[in-house]
Write a protein that holds these residues in place. Structure first.
Motif, short mmCIF file in Angstrom:
data_model
loop_
_atom_site.label_atom_id
_atom_site.label_comp_id
_atom_site.label_asym_id
_atom_site.label_seq_id
_atom_site.Cartn_x
_atom_site.Cartn_y
_atom_site.Cartn_z
N GLN B 331 -5.54 -38.91 31.55
CA GLN B 331 -5.30 -37.55 31.06
C GLN B 331 -6.48 -37.10 30.22
OE1 GLN B 331 -1.35 -38.07 29.24
NE2 GLN B 331 -0.76 -36.30 30.48
N LEU B 332 -6.77 -35.83 30.32
CA LEU B 332 -7.88 -35.26 29.56
C LEU B 332 -7.31 -34.50 28.37
CD1 LEU B 332 -9.91 -33.94 32.60
CD2 LEU B 332 -10.11 -36.14 31.43
N GLY B 333 -7.81 -34.85 27.18
CA GLY B 333 -7.24 -34.23 25.98
C GLY B 333 -8.26 -33.46 25.16
N VAL B 334 -7.76 -32.56 24.34
CA VAL B 334 -8.61 -31.84 23.39
C VAL B 334 -7.76 -31.52 22.17
CG1 VAL B 334 -8.14 -29.50 24.26
CG2 VAL B 334 -10.31 -29.99 23.12
N SER B 335 -8.37 -31.57 21.01
CA SER B 335 -7.66 -31.08 19.82
C SER B 335 -8.54 -30.02 19.18
CB SER B 335 -7.38 -32.23 18.86
OG SER B 335 -8.58 -32.73 18.34
N TYR B 336 -7.90 -28.97 18.66
CA TYR B 336 -8.69 -27.86 18.14
C TYR B 336 -7.89 -27.08 17.11
CZ TYR B 336 -5.84 -25.20 21.49
OH TYR B 336 -4.79 -24.66 22.17
N GLN B 337 -8.62 -26.32 16.33
CA GLN B 337 -8.01 -25.40 15.36
C GLN B 337 -8.14 -23.99 15.95
OE1 GLN B 337 -6.51 -26.54 12.79
NE2 GLN B 337 -7.51 -28.40 12.05
N PRO B 338 -7.02 -23.38 16.31
CA PRO B 338 -7.11 -22.08 16.96
C PRO B 338 -7.55 -20.97 16.01
CG PRO B 338 -4.84 -22.67 16.59
CD PRO B 338 -5.65 -23.87 16.19
N ALA B 339 -8.09 -19.91 16.58
CA ALA B 339 -8.62 -18.79 15.79
C ALA B 339 -7.56 -18.16 14.90
CB ALA B 339 -9.21 -17.75 16.73
N SER B 340 -6.29 -18.28 15.30
CA SER B 340 -5.23 -17.64 14.54
C SER B 340 -5.07 -18.26 13.15
CB SER B 340 -3.91 -17.76 15.30
OG SER B 340 -3.63 -19.12 15.54
N ARG B 341 -5.67 -19.43 12.97
CA ARG B 341 -5.53 -20.10 11.67
C ARG B 341 -6.61 -19.69 10.68
NH1 ARG B 341 -4.00 -26.30 13.45
NH2 ARG B 341 -1.93 -25.80 14.28
N PHE B 342 -7.48 -18.78 11.07
CA PHE B 342 -8.64 -18.41 10.25
C PHE B 342 -8.26 -18.08 8.81
CE2 PHE B 342 -11.49 -15.10 8.56
CZ PHE B 342 -12.68 -15.79 8.57
N TRP B 343 -7.30 -17.18 8.63
CA TRP B 343 -7.00 -16.74 7.27
C TRP B 343 -6.29 -17.80 6.45
CZ3 TRP B 343 -9.70 -13.35 5.01
CH2 TRP B 343 -10.31 -12.32 5.74
N HIS B 344 -5.50 -18.62 7.13
CA HIS B 344 -4.86 -19.72 6.40
C HIS B 344 -5.92 -20.67 5.85
CE1 HIS B 344 -2.21 -23.55 6.40
NE2 HIS B 344 -2.18 -22.96 5.21
N PHE B 345 -6.86 -21.04 6.72
CA PHE B 345 -7.95 -21.93 6.29
C PHE B 345 -8.76 -21.29 5.17
CE2 PHE B 345 -8.71 -25.58 9.28
CZ PHE B 345 -7.44 -25.55 9.82
N GLN B 346 -9.11 -20.02 5.38
CA GLN B 346 -9.91 -19.32 4.37
C GLN B 346 -9.17 -19.27 3.04
OE1 GLN B 346 -12.82 -16.99 4.40
NE2 GLN B 346 -13.61 -18.14 6.13
N GLY B 347 -7.88 -19.00 3.10
CA GLY B 347 -7.08 -18.89 1.88
C GLY B 347 -7.08 -20.19 1.10
N VAL B 348 -6.78 -21.28 1.82
CA VAL B 348 -6.70 -22.59 1.15
C VAL B 348 -8.06 -22.97 0.54
CG1 VAL B 348 -6.34 -25.05 1.52
CG2 VAL B 348 -4.80 -23.39 2.58
N GLU B 349 -9.11 -22.80 1.34
CA GLU B 349 -10.42 -23.22 0.87
C GLU B 349 -10.91 -22.35 -0.29
OE1 GLU B 349 -12.71 -24.11 4.39
OE2 GLU B 349 -14.28 -24.95 3.10
N ALA B 350 -10.69 -21.04 -0.14
CA ALA B 350 -11.13 -20.13 -1.22
C ALA B 350 -10.36 -20.44 -2.50
CB ALA B 350 -10.92 -18.68 -0.80
N ALA B 351 -9.07 -20.74 -2.37
CA ALA B 351 -8.28 -21.06 -3.56
C ALA B 351 -8.85 -22.28 -4.26
CB ALA B 351 -6.82 -21.29 -3.17
N ALA B 352 -9.25 -23.27 -3.46
CA ALA B 352 -9.84 -24.48 -4.05
C ALA B 352 -11.11 -24.15 -4.82
CB ALA B 352 -10.13 -25.51 -2.96
N TYR B 353 -11.96 -23.28 -4.23
CA TYR B 353 -13.21 -22.90 -4.91
C TYR B 353 -12.94 -22.11 -6.18
CZ TYR B 353 -16.21 -24.52 -1.14
OH TYR B 353 -16.89 -25.30 -0.25
N VAL B 354 -11.96 -21.20 -6.11
CA VAL B 354 -11.65 -20.39 -7.30
C VAL B 354 -11.13 -21.30 -8.40
CG1 VAL B 354 -10.13 -18.61 -8.22
CG2 VAL B 354 -11.26 -18.26 -6.03
N LEU B 355 -10.31 -22.28 -8.02
CA LEU B 355 -9.80 -23.24 -9.01
C LEU B 355 -10.94 -24.01 -9.65
CD1 LEU B 355 -7.09 -24.39 -10.12
CD2 LEU B 355 -7.39 -26.25 -8.49
#
Lengths: 302, 373
Positions: B331-355
């Motif tokens: 079987q051929l597999g792939v794992s990925y982070q879909p584009a729909s997660r952009f703002w969730h990722f941005q939110g978490v990471e930005a919050a870490a930087y602001v903290l």
């Protein structure tokens, strides 16, 4: 009211003891000279007084109980730090504006009046001024804030004699006009008598002398007599310093004014410079207000 | 010597909009802020000029109207567009992502360090306002200005990058992700506060700038490769066994081979693999063995990384070897982070930087309040 009061004040930087158990009560409305050799702890004491440093041990209050660094104290104290650190890239006019915006109370007119006597163009950058001019600008800025207590750290150390004279003249005029208290440090001991009326000698982080200049001069005398009798004479005196020659010895000693000298000894007045130097040379002798130190602390150092 | 000084006597100082510590902050840091504005403005001007041409080309090629960009209808136009404009869209963000660090370096590090270094703190902190108010005012004002500038630049970048959103997305690390959204501004804030703290502790401007650069870069790399993959578990996709038209990918890199299926174009592809019937991932030597077994030559593209484009039905190993694999139970597999997660990722990471920025700011204020000279 005391301008500055300290109790067992100590400050350590790492292992270095800059100040070691200083207890002082410096009266207000006086011009106080803080003298001592380099590294005696003068700057440390002044920084503690203006709130730039905090004590390791003991306590210090200013102007009748205010804590250094508190808003109250900051507004009532003017400070001219060593080497008059102004922003070199600012013009004098911008420096004035800076202080106007930095300080809670500011008298632009007063500062400009002081500056106008210097005849320096206001648009000149501070970095282009001579050391004497920078010191004058610093003083004008400090006076423009109308402080109750003006603290100056080695204000004239780098000035030539003429600039030194001008600087002290402006300072003394301000003291006379506004009745402010002045505390300045100096390692130059000449000419002290002319400018200060209270003296604090600091040596190795400890207070060696603190007192009214007139009283200090009243209570110290130079006794001159034959070297052969020196030991006997010294035993009956609180000798600060002895200068022994082959035949003659002179003893700078602390004494009551009505004290009669031993037979064969002449007695004469001393001056502040001699007095300060004698204490600094002796290293251990002290002259402090309050309970007299014991006799054993007062010994001659030949 | 001029005696113009007398004319000024008694005249009230000019009053502008700013008073007190805000004026002091402006007066002392206008060159740093001007420099920041100049750099961001210059790069912004490039983005505008280049962006106008790129947007124009996108429309001229008809990519805005041809429907699914990856369908046959758009194929030629998309190739043409990518040929002309893909370079900057891929590489420019990698450079732009360093801007927050530079801003923090040049505005943040000298903030306190220069005062301590030149001794002027003795002047600034004894003029009647407490040094805590002094540092709080400076930190708040400069941080606000820098953050606003960074947000503005991010917005401009987002506009510039617009055509690529549907072509390569903005999820890949070290690319558009780092300059769009809110992470860019949060990193600017963090860099500034980190610089201020470094300057306060180190007390010398140049070493503080160096320390800020090193620490900021370390934190950014850590968040990019350490924190970000943990925000959400990647989506895993296994190509159905024997499916003939599955998008396939085969990659040779420095003598190692990997074969898998591909993630959506706009996603961040995390991993790609081949697994056997029991779910074990194949290693590179195992794949090489299989290639020999299936009579495909693995030796062709070696040396640099080479990725065969996933073109269905074009023949060659990228088509037939994976088909062979699926026919033999792999079987051929792939794992990925879909584009729909952009703002969730941005939110978490930005919050870490602001903290982190708030922690640095608090440490700076605390340090200046408690111990200084």
């Amino acid at each position: 009211m005391n301008a500055i009061e300290t109790r067992s004040l100590s400050k350590r930087y790492g292992r270095t003891r800059a100040l070691d158990g200083c207890t002082l009560a410096i009266p207000a409305e006086r011009v106080v000279a803080l003298v001592g050799p380099n590294g005696a702890g003068k700057t440390t004491l002044l920084h503690l007084a203006v709130g730039l440093a905090s004590p390791t041990d003991g306590s210090i209050t200013v102007l009748g109980g205010a804590l250094p660094g508190s808003n109250d104290a900051l507004q009532r104290i003017g400070f001219v730090a060593q080497d008059t650190p102004l922003y070199k890239n600012l013009s004098i006019a911008d420096t004035l504006r800076l202080v106007a915006n930095l300080s809670a109370s500011w008298d632009e007119a007063s500062a400009r009046t002081h500056l106008s006597r210097l005849e320096i163009p206001l648009d000149r950058k501070v970095g282009q001024l001579s050391g004497g001019q920078q010191a004058q600008v610093s003083l004008a800025v400090a006076l423009g804030r109308h402080p109750e207590l003006l603290v100056l750290d080695e204000p004239v150390a780098r000035l030539d004699p003429l600039a030194r004279h001008d600087f002290m003249a402006i300072l003394m005029a301000a003291v006379a006009e506004e009745g402010i208290s002045v505390l300045f440090s100096s390692h130059v001991v000449s000419e002290l008598e002319r400018v200060c009326d209270y003296l604090v000698v600091l040596n190795h982080g400890k207070v060696q002398v603190a007192g009214d200049v007139e009283e200090l001069l009243e209570s110290h005398r130079i006794f001159t007599g034959p070297t052969a009798d020196a030991a006997a004479a010294a035993a009956s005196l609180l000798v600060v310093q002895a200068q022994q020659g082959d035949r003659q010895t002179s003893l700078l000693a602390r004494t009551a004014p009505e004290f009669t000298p031993p037979e064969g000894w002449a007695v004469g007045p001393t001056n502040l410079e001699e007095l300060v130097l004698a204490y600094l040379r002796s290293g251990t002798a002290t002259s402090l207000p309050g309970p007299r130190p014991s006799n054993s602390e007062m010994r001659a150092s030949a | 010597m001029s005696v113009t000084t007398l004319e000024f006597t008694g005249r009230p100082a000019r009053r502008g909009v700013l008073r007190g510590l805000p004026w002091v902050t402006w007066r002392q840091h206008r060159f740093a802020l001007g420099g920041a504005l100049l750099v961001l403005g210059g790069l912004g001007a490039f983005l505008v000029i280049n962006g106008l041409a790129m947007h124009h080309a996108f429309h001229r090629y008809g990519l805005a109207t041809c429907g699914d960009l990856f369908s046959g209808a758009c194929h030629v136009q998309l190739d043409l567009f990518q040929q002309h404009y893909r370079g900057p869209a891929e590489t420019l963000p990698t450079f732009l992502m360093l801007l927050p660090g530079l801003l923090g370096l040049f505005v943040g590090a000298p903030l306190v360090a220069r005062e301590l270094e030149s001794g002027t703190y003795r002047f600034a902190w004894t003029q009647g306002r407490s040094r805590v108010r002094w540092i709080v005012a400076k930190l708040v004002i400069l941080a606000t200005v820098l953050t606003v500038l960074a947000i503005g630049f991010s917005l401009l970048f987002t506009w510039w990058y617009g055509p690529w959103l549907s072509i390569m997305g903005r999820m890949n690390p070290a690319q558009a992700y780092e300059v769009s959204g809110i992470v860019f501004a949060a990193r600017t804030l963090f860099a500034f506060m980190l610089g201020a703290l470094a300057g306060t502790l180190i007390r010398r401007t140049v070493p503080a700038m160096a320390a800020t650069a090193v620490l900021w870069l370390a934190v950014v790399l850590l968040s990019m490769f350490g924190l970000r993959p943990l925000i959400e578990t990647p989506v895993t996709h296994l190509a159905a066994t024997g499916a003939a038209r599955t998008p396939l990918a085969i990659e040779f890199s420095n003598g190692t081979a990997s074969v898998g299926t591909v993630a959506p174009q706009t996603a961040w592809e995390v991993a790609r693999w081949t697994q056997d019937a029991s779910g074990h991932h194949l290693t590179s030597p195992q794949i090489t063995d299989l290639l020999k077994q299936a009579n495909f030559d693995p030796g062709l593209p070696t040396g640099g990384p080479a990725r065969a484009a996933p073109v269905p039905g074009s023949g060659g190993p990228s088509d037939t070897f994976p088909t062979w694999l699926t026919q033999h139970g792999y079987q051929l597999g792939v794992s990925y982070q879909p584009a729909s997660r952009f703002w969730h990722f941005q939110g978490v990471e930005a919050a870490a930087y602001v903290l982190l920025a708030l922690l640095c700011g608090a440490a700076t204020i605390g340090w200046i309040r408690r111990r200084t000279a």
